[in-house]
Design a protein around this motif. Structure first.
Motif, PDB file in Angstrom:
ATOM      1  N   LYS A 447       0.845  -1.212   0.000  1.00  0.00           N
ATOM      2  CA  LYS A 447       0.000   0.000   0.000  1.00  0.00           C
ATOM      3  C   LYS A 447       0.875   1.256   0.000  1.00  0.00           C
ATOM      4  N   TYR A 448       1.971   1.190   0.728  1.00  0.00           N
ATOM      5  CA  TYR A 448       2.916   2.314   0.777  1.00  0.00           C
ATOM      6  C   TYR A 448       3.496   2.576  -0.605  1.00  0.00           C
ATOM      7  N   LYS A 449       3.877   1.505  -1.294  1.00  0.00           N
ATOM      8  CA  LYS A 449       4.420   1.643  -2.649  1.00  0.00           C
ATOM      9  C   LYS A 449       3.382   2.252  -3.589  1.00  0.00           C
ATOM     10  N   GLU A 450       2.123   1.796  -3.454  1.00  0.00           N
ATOM     11  CA  GLU A 450       1.054   2.328  -4.304  1.00  0.00           C
ATOM     12  C   GLU A 450       0.856   3.824  -4.043  1.00  0.00           C
ATOM     13  N   ALA A 451       0.924   4.231  -2.775  1.00  0.00           N
ATOM     14  CA  ALA A 451       0.744   5.649  -2.429  1.00  0.00           C
ATOM     15  C   ALA A 451       1.883   6.496  -2.988  1.00  0.00           C
ATOM     16  N   VAL A 452       3.118   5.984  -2.908  1.00  0.00           N
ATOM     17  CA  VAL A 452       4.271   6.709  -3.466  1.00  0.00           C
ATOM     18  C   VAL A 452       4.152   6.798  -4.987  1.00  0.00           C
ATOM     19  N   ASP A 453       3.729   5.703  -5.617  1.00  0.00           N
ATOM     20  CA  ASP A 453       3.541   5.706  -7.075  1.00  0.00           C
ATOM     21  C   ASP A 453       2.451   6.699  -7.484  1.00  0.00           C
ATOM     22  N   LYS A 454       1.385   6.763  -6.701  1.00  0.00           N
ATOM     23  CA  LYS A 454       0.297   7.699  -6.997  1.00  0.00           C
ATOM     24  C   LYS A 454       0.789   9.135  -6.913  1.00  0.00           C
ATOM     25  N   LEU A 455       1.651   9.409  -5.912  1.00  0.00           N
ATOM     26  CA  LEU A 455       2.248  10.742  -5.791  1.00  0.00           C
ATOM     27  C   LEU A 455       3.092  11.059  -7.020  1.00  0.00           C
ATOM     28  N   GLY A 456       3.870  10.062  -7.488  1.00  0.00           N
ATOM     29  CA  GLY A 456       4.699  10.255  -8.677  1.00  0.00           C
ATOM     30  C   GLY A 456       3.867  10.520  -9.919  1.00  0.00           C
ATOM     31  N   ASP A 457       2.765   9.790 -10.057  1.00  0.00           N
ATOM     32  CA  ASP A 457       1.876   9.992 -11.213  1.00  0.00           C
ATOM     33  C   ASP A 457       1.297  11.404 -11.201  1.00  0.00           C
ATOM     34  N   GLN A 491       2.686   9.542   4.204  1.00  0.00           N
ATOM     35  CA  GLN A 491       3.194   9.666   5.566  1.00  0.00           C
ATOM     36  C   GLN A 491       2.392   8.814   6.542  1.00  0.00           C
ATOM     37  N   ARG A 492       1.096   8.719   6.344  1.00  0.00           N
ATOM     38  CA  ARG A 492       0.261   7.905   7.238  1.00  0.00           C
ATOM     39  C   ARG A 492       0.695   6.444   7.197  1.00  0.00           C
ATOM     40  N   LEU A 493       0.928   5.922   6.007  1.00  0.00           N
ATOM     41  CA  LEU A 493       1.362   4.527   5.863  1.00  0.00           C
ATOM     42  C   LEU A 493       2.783   4.333   6.380  1.00  0.00           C
ATOM     43  N   LYS A 494       3.647   5.343   6.185  1.00  0.00           N
ATOM     44  CA  LYS A 494       5.018   5.248   6.707  1.00  0.00           C
ATOM     45  C   LYS A 494       5.000   5.252   8.236  1.00  0.00           C
ATOM     46  N   THR A 495       4.097   6.034   8.832  1.00  0.00           N
ATOM     47  CA  THR A 495       3.970   6.043  10.293  1.00  0.00           C
ATOM     48  C   THR A 495       3.572   4.665  10.806  1.00  0.00           C
ATOM     49  N   ASP A 504      11.714  -7.524   8.915  1.00  0.00           N
ATOM     50  CA  ASP A 504      13.037  -8.121   8.720  1.00  0.00           C
ATOM     51  C   ASP A 504      13.886  -7.186   7.858  1.00  0.00           C
ATOM     52  N   GLU A 505      15.152  -7.547   7.674  1.00  0.00           N
ATOM     53  CA  GLU A 505      16.077  -6.666   6.954  1.00  0.00           C
ATOM     54  C   GLU A 505      15.660  -6.452   5.510  1.00  0.00           C
ATOM     55  N   ASP A 506      15.141  -7.498   4.872  1.00  0.00           N
ATOM     56  CA  ASP A 506      14.695  -7.362   3.474  1.00  0.00           C
ATOM     57  C   ASP A 506      13.542  -6.369   3.373  1.00  0.00           C
ATOM     58  N   GLN A 507      12.602  -6.431   4.319  1.00  0.00           N
ATOM     59  CA  GLN A 507      11.466  -5.514   4.309  1.00  0.00           C
ATOM     60  C   GLN A 507      11.916  -4.075   4.560  1.00  0.00           C
ATOM     61  N   LYS A 508      12.866  -3.894   5.469  1.00  0.00           N
ATOM     62  CA  LYS A 508      13.394  -2.554   5.725  1.00  0.00           C
ATOM     63  C   LYS A 508      14.072  -1.994   4.476  1.00  0.00           C
ATOM     64  N   THR A 509      14.803  -2.856   3.766  1.00  0.00           N
ATOM     65  CA  THR A 509      15.470  -2.427   2.532  1.00  0.00           C
ATOM     66  C   THR A 509      14.443  -2.042   1.475  1.00  0.00           C
ATOM     67  N   THR A 510      13.363  -2.831   1.375  1.00  0.00           N
ATOM     68  CA  THR A 510      12.301  -2.535   0.403  1.00  0.00           C
ATOM     69  C   THR A 510      11.659  -1.182   0.690  1.00  0.00           C
ATOM     70  N   GLU A 512      12.976   1.361   2.266  1.00  0.00           N
ATOM     71  CA  GLU A 512      13.941   2.414   1.952  1.00  0.00           C
ATOM     72  C   GLU A 512      14.054   2.620   0.446  1.00  0.00           C
ATOM     73  N   THR A 513      13.947   1.548  -0.313  1.00  0.00           N
ATOM     74  CA  THR A 513      14.039   1.643  -1.775  1.00  0.00           C
ATOM     75  C   THR A 513      12.835   2.381  -2.355  1.00  0.00           C
ATOM     76  N   ILE A 514      11.656   2.134  -1.798  1.00  0.00           N
ATOM     77  CA  ILE A 514      10.436   2.784  -2.294  1.00  0.00           C
ATOM     78  C   ILE A 514      10.558   4.299  -2.212  1.00  0.00           C
ATOM     79  N   LEU A 515      11.059   4.798  -1.077  1.00  0.00           N
ATOM     80  CA  LEU A 515      11.255   6.237  -0.900  1.00  0.00           C
ATOM     81  C   LEU A 515      12.400   6.428   0.095  1.00  0.00           C
ATOM     82  N   PRO A 516      13.619   6.692  -0.402  1.00  0.00           N
ATOM     83  CA  PRO A 516      14.779   6.822   0.488  1.00  0.00           C
ATOM     84  C   PRO A 516      14.540   7.851   1.591  1.00  0.00           C
ATOM     85  N   TYR A 517      15.156   7.617   2.748  1.00  0.00           N
ATOM     86  CA  TYR A 517      14.948   8.447   3.932  1.00  0.00           C
ATOM     87  C   TYR A 517      15.180   9.923   3.650  1.00  0.00           C
TER      88      TYR A 517
END
Length: 719
Positions: A447-457, A491-495, A504-510, A512-517
């Motif tokens: 859902k976070y990725k979808e929200a970031v993609d929607k912002l990009g669109d 921001q709501r989903l990131k919170t 886990d570490e893979d999820q944290k990396t994902t 960060e990749t979606i929207l770097p800190y």
């Protein structure tokens, strides 16, 4: 209620803290107060005063008033020869009485309830509970005709008048859902059901996860332990481990740890004086529902007393209090208050005065509510109503910065959770489980990725690159409004994700990749700048403000940090300025970016940014000199701005400054003083009105900045 003799609101003593009393007092505009003792209760029961029509009391005091003279619990007959209370209450025996029991799953299965029903045969009893006793979770056995059966809530209160389950409450958003992290151990080592994890590993895990679980200490937590001995060991471990962390890292900010469990009443009573006897009696009443603590205190009571005394001594040193084990209730009340004091910002109430984690055994697991408590660490076996009551300490609704109640279970009690949901959902447990528990991390990440993609669109539709600095190129309020809505969802989903303790570490990396800190922080800055611009339009009010702006909720709370406050920024600057350039952790620009990305510093952001930009990053200033420099900077800037306003309107600088100082000293705006200020200009009344409005348009922002969020009475006419 004219034909009702009395209405009694009956609660368990341990629930009747100061806040509960205040809430009950607000129930009726008249005199409703908690009885100080059984004598007072009996007096008010016999009273014909209308103010005594409704009484708030505890089941312990009421049960004591009806106790038999030869009962082992009876202390009603006083030394001066007063009649037994029960005899004095005989005139009320057949009267119409109403009893309303709160938390009626507790204290209703013993002698007290039986005594009340037997003495008042015409009484009507009503009970409220979120976790009734069914056969599956019953423990009290009754024997009739040679058969043993369990006693359940329905046996006591008969007809069910209304059912509103926890599932309904969660679905209606009256309480929050739960996120449950079943501790896996390092390297995903499987923990078996009910298995005890080594306590040092629990402490290390809590210290690692606490900031994330509590939204950087915006909220606080309870650690539920299996015994008093375990609670003591945990308390000592936290002290030891945190002391080691501080020695290894001077920047480590330790968690404030409190611990509360009831003392051995028999030892308090032995101290001899009259007050000690009373305190011991109070503790015994308190322990009636604290089964584990009551049992634990029969084993090595001296050891328990000594440990609790040391814990209270540490507490007194930490918080500047003067509590004693002999007045345990005052200590207990203070702990509850400090847990609730988490609602205050660190600026208004410094972190050193608050409690981050309270270690408990039985206390606080039922009947205690704080919207700013969001996390429960569990190292004790829980089931059925005990589990639901304990979990529910975390799920009181606040705002989007608290998306769910956080449970970190160190005993892998998946089966117990499933059984509790099935028992108390009142509906299909499979569907209820989806309502009770939040989506697993992979779902929210998507859902976070979808929200970031929607912002990009959206940015692409505006012919802009999806970069934070491009937000300032948005044309028109409609585009800015759409950006605010889109990024607020990001921001709501990131919170939510920030408070997942099981990533886990893979999820944290994902994530960060979606929207770097760094990019997220700069987007937050862009959001706050845009939101402030729209808020200024919104605050003007009137018919000229478009409806879509009037209806905007900027939810600045999503962008506030409990850690990154004024003191944090000053210490961060000092830390970097005292290092060699090659050792700087953060550049001046990075500190400013951090400042701009947090809404709790929004009102001072402009001044702080200008001040930071004026600093020589290699000057080696300490925190004290930075504070002094900033205060001087603000005074000079304020004086310059006032001088500019005075010059603009042809006023004497000293007169305008005196006018502002008088407003701030009284926090009252006086229109007549404004007239006096403009008097030397010899204006006609029309000219003065125009000049007055123009002057106040420039002056109001200055006054609001000086007020720092406080209200200036009478100023709203010019805002």
């Amino acid at each position: 209620m004219s034909d009702i003799e009395k209405c009694l609101f009956v609660v368990d003593r341990k629930d009747l803290d100061r806040q509960t009393r205040e809430e009950f007092n607000r129930f009726q505009e008249g005199s409703v107060e908690e009885n100080t003792n059984t004598v007072t209760l009996v007096r008010r029961l016999l009273s014909t005063d209308y103010a005594d029509k409704v009484i708030v009391t505890t089941i312990q005091k009421l049960g004591l008033a009806l106790a038999e003279e030869d009962s082992k619990h009876n202390k009603a007959k006083e030394k001066n020869g007063k009649e037994i209370y029960k005899k004095r209450l005989e005139p009320l025996k057949d009267k119409r009485m109403v009893f309303i029991f709160d938390e009626c799953h507790r204290s209703q299965f013993g002698n007290y309830n039986t005594a009340i029903k037997a003495f008042f045969p015409n009484a009507k009893l009503f009970g409220f509970t979120g976790t009734p006793i069914f056969e599956d979770n019953a423990t009290n056995v009754i024997r009739e005709d040679g058969k043993a059966t369990y006693k359940v809530t329905k046996d006591i209160f008969d007809q069910e008048l209304h059912k509103y389950t926890i599932t309904h409450a969660i679905d209606d958003r009256n309480v929050l859902r739960f996120h449950i992290d079943f501790f896996k151990g390092k390297n995903s080592t499987k923990i078996n059901q009910g298995e005890t994890v080594k306590r040092k590993a629990v402490v290390e895990s809590i210290l690692e996860k606490h900031n994330g679980a509590t939204n950087n200490r915006k909220f606080n937590a309870i650690l539920a332990t299996a015994s008093i001995n375990n609670a003591i060991e945990y308390y000592q471990l936290f002290k030891k481990v945190q002391k080691k962390k501080q020695s290894e890292n001077p920047d480590y900010l330790p968690l404030n740890i409190a611990c509360v469990f009831s003392p051995p009443a028999q030892l308090i009573a032995k101290d001899g004086d009259r007050q000690s006897q009373k305190n011991a009696a109070d503790i015994k009443q308190l322990q009636e529902d604290l089964i584990q603590e009551r049992e634990d205190n029969t084993q090595n009571p001296e050891e328990k007393k000594r440990a609790l005394t040391e814990i209270i001594t540490d507490y007194n040193i930490q918080y500047g209090t003067n509590h004693s084990i002999h007045e345990f209730d005052l200590y207990y009340q203070d702990v509850q208050k400090r847990i609730k004091d988490q609602k205050y910002s660190n600026k208004d109430y410094p972190h050193k005065n608050k409690i981050d984690i309270t270690i408990i055994v039985d206390m606080l697991l039922t009947g205690f509510d704080s919207k700013y408590l969001n996390t429960l660490y569990v190292d004790k076996n829980l089931k059925y109503h005990g589990l639901i009551q304990a979990f529910s300490r975390t799920n009181r609704v606040l705002n989007d910065s608290k998306p769910y109640g956080n449970i970190l279970d160190f005993r892998s009690q998946q089966d117990a959770v499933n059984q509790a949901i099935a028992l108390f959902s009142g509906e299909d447990s499979g569907q209820s489980r989806k309502i009770w528990l939040i989506d697993p991390a992979p779902v929210i990440i998507e859902k976070y990725k979808e929200a970031v993609d929607k912002l990009g669109d959206f940015m692409q539709q505006q012919n802009l690159v999806n970069e934070p600095q491009e937000v300032y190129g948005l044309r028109g309020d409609a585009a800015r409004i759409t950006f605010v809505k889109n990024f607020k969802e990001v921001q709501r989903l990131k919170t939510q994700l920030d408070q997942y303790t099981d990533l886990d570490e893979d999820q944290k990396t994902t994530i960060e990749t979606i929207l770097p800190y760094e990019t997220l922080q700069r987007f937050r800055s862009s959001y706050l700048e845009t939101a402030k611009r729209l808020r200024e339009i919104q605050q003007k009010g009137g018919d000229e403000v478009p409806p879509e702006i009037q209806q905007l909720d900027f939810e600045f709370v999503l962008f506030a940090s409990a850690i990154i406050d004024y003191d944090y920024i000053m210490n961060l600057i000092a830390d970097n300025m005292q290092k060699k350039p090659s050792k700087h952790k953060m550049t001046k620009e990075q500190v400013i970016s951090l400042l701009k990305s947090n809404s709790n510093l929004m009102e001072e952001e402009e001044d702080l940014t200008e001040y930071i930009n004026s600093l020589d990053w290699n000057s080696g200033q300490d925190v004290k000199s930075l504070y002094q420099g900033y205060n001087t900077f603000k005074v000079q800037k304020h004086n310059k701005e006032l001088a500019a306003i005075a010059h603009k309107y042809g006023l004497e600088i000293a007169d305008l400054k005196a006018f502002v100082e008088e407003i701030m000293s009284r926090m009252i705006f006086d229109g007549e003083k404004l007239t006096d200020l403009l008097e030397p200009l010899s204006l006609s009344w029309k000219e003065r009105r125009v000049k007055e409005l123009a002057l106040m348009e420039d002056l109001v922002p200055q006054l609001n900045k000086l007020a720092q969020g406080r209200e200036i009475s009478g100023l709203t006419a010019y805002e």
